[in-house]
Structure formats: C-alpha cells, structure tokens
Design an enzyme around this catalytic site. Structure first.
Site, mmCIF file in Angstrom:
data_model
loop_
_atom_site.group_PDB
_atom_site.id
_atom_site.type_symbol
_atom_site.label_atom_id
_atom_site.label_comp_id
_atom_site.label_asym_id
_atom_site.label_seq_id
_atom_site.Cartn_x
_atom_site.Cartn_y
_atom_site.Cartn_z
ATOM 1 N N TYR A 1 8.088 7.793 22.426
ATOM 2 C CA TYR A 1 9.325 8.493 22.768
ATOM 3 C C TYR A 1 9.121 9.461 23.926
ATOM 4 C CZ TYR A 1 13.753 10.954 21.955
ATOM 5 O OH TYR A 1 15.011 11.497 22.090
ATOM 6 N N LYS B 1 10.912 9.145 27.636
ATOM 7 C CA LYS B 1 11.856 10.156 28.105
ATOM 8 C C LYS B 1 11.366 10.828 29.389
ATOM 9 C CE LYS B 1 15.077 9.670 25.025
ATOM 10 N NZ LYS B 1 16.467 9.288 25.373
#
Length: 270
Positions: free
Chosen positions: A140, A144
């Site tokens: 993640y 991002k």
C-alpha cells in the site's frame, strides 16, 4: 467521474460532486455497490462497472462517455496489509495493479479526451502512507508513493493542454478501508489523540479537498499533493518528550535583560 465510488470515501465524493452541480459517472468493479450509491444520490449519478486494472474495461467505459469529463477522481484502491517478509507476491501485485496501474490507465485514457476538449482536472487519491512509510502496510505504501510521483509527472506532461493534475493524501480517516480499525473504541481514542487537530478525519473532509482542487478556485494549482490529515504528517515532534526548561532557551524579549533569564526556565527573581 469517480472511481471506486461503490462505498466509503468514493461514495461520499460522488455525492458531494452532485451537490456541486456535477453529473457523475460512479465507477466501481462491484456493479451492485455502484448502483446502490447511484440510487441513493439520484438521477445525476450513473453507475458503471469498470475494473480500473483492466485496460480494455477502462477504454470501453471512457469511449462510452458522451463527452470529456470536467473532473476525474481516481479513488479506486485496495489494501493488503502485512509484513513484507510474509507478503504474498499476489497481494503485492493486486495493490500495485489497482492502486497505481489503475490510476495510470484511467488518467491516461481520460486525459486524452480532456486534452482534445481543451482541458480538465484530475485528482488522484494518494495517502499519508505515500508521504511517510508505515510498518506492515504491505504494498500500500509503495503504491501510494507511486501515485504522488505519477501525479507530478502527469501534471508536467499535460499542463500545456490545460489539464491540471493534483493529489489528495488522506490521513487518519474514519471511513471506508479504516472501518475495521476504528471499530475498537480504544484504538479510536488513541489515534484521535495523536492528531494535532485532536480528531479523526471524515470522508467529507476528503471530498471537500477534492472538489476544491477540481474547481476553478484551484485554477493555478497543478502537480501538488494536499495532505488532508489534521496535521499528523507535520506532528512527529509532538510525541517527543520535551523539558519545559528549553522553552526559554534563546529567549531575549524586548525590555528584558538577558542576564535576568535563567536557562532552566525559572526567573532569577523567583
């Protein structure tokens, strides 16, 4: 257009956009979820099943649009948390495919139509996890962080054609993917206390930032990442112990003899 509009932050962004006068295409891989959101919003919101990680799905959905969107919000995302040593490669690929590659595929396809129409605005949803690493965040954090740099790259390449590209990096938001985290009241209390503004953020906080960046009020803003985090990314030193005595170090107030100030923080007259 709002991707990942079937629940959580995406659903709130879609609803807020309609209230601002937009007609919204609510994209989601879960068609039933997108339809439920659209039904709750009204006729100005149209549900569309799209897999953002599938280029053919994206191309077909964009081709079906009657005109170039004024605003694209790349919100679709997944999480597969866990320590990197144990993270299955399939989980890594899923997070990167949906979060980063999906943002690329949708933005590139929509931008082509925006450029042909003379301009538009794109807002990518990143995360404070893309600004500062977090343990056990799996792919993640990397995905991002990639969105933030991709946003800058897109902004530079498409600026001359009138397409602005910015990102919003939500912090501790009490919505969507974080529902399971904040179901524990003690976790909610502890996390809220670590935020300088002393509260968790809401999906509406994120939606407000998105709509600002997509509006003419941000007409001279591109390539930027706006952290909507209550100050948490700037508050690292808040958690550090600090002796009160240091607050007077270096102080030389007007009209006060520096000799009369004790570096311990206690006046020599006391």
């Amino acid at each position: 257009m709002v991707t990942g509009a079937g629940n959580g932050i995406g659903a709130v962004i879609a609803e807020a956009a309609v209230k601002e006068g937009y007609r919204v295409a609510a994209w989601d891989v879960d068609e039933d979820a997108a339809r439920a959101v659209a039904d709750g919003i009204g006729d100005a919101c149209v549900p569309v099943r799209v897999d953002v990680a599938d280029e053919e799905s994206v191309l077909a959905a964009v081709a079906a649009l009657p005109q170039a969107p004024d605003l694209l919000v790349n919100n679709a995302g997944v999480v597969r948390f866990g320590p990197l040593l144990d993270l299955p490669a399939a989980d890594w690929r899923l997070a990167v495919d949906v979060n980063l590659t999906g943002t690329f595929l949708v933005a590139r396809t929509v931008a082509a139509r925006m450029l042909a129409a003379g301009g538009g605005s794109i807002v990518n949803i990143a995360s404070v996890n893309g600004l500062a690493a977090a343990p056990n965040a799996g792919a993640y954090t990397a995905s991002k962080a990639g969105i933030i740099m991709l946003t800058e790259h897109m902004a530079l390449e498409w600026a001359a054609g009138g397409v602005r590209v910015n990102a919003v990096a939500p912090g501790l938001i009490d919505a969507g993917m974080s529902d399971a985290i904040y179901a524990d009241p003690e976790v909610r209390r502890l996390r809220s206390g670590r935020v300088p503004l002393n509260r968790l953020g809401s999906a509406a906080d994120v939606a407000d930032a998105v709509l600002f960046l997509g509006s003419d009020k941000a007409a001279y803003v591109t390539g930027q990442t706006l952290a909507v985090d209550g100050g948490i990314t700037k508050g690292a030193l808040n958690a550090m112990p600090r002796p009160r005595s240091v607050d007077s170090v270096g102080v030389d107030p007007v009209g006060v003899d520096p000799v009369g100030v004790d570096p311990t923080g206690v006046s020599s007259d006391d």
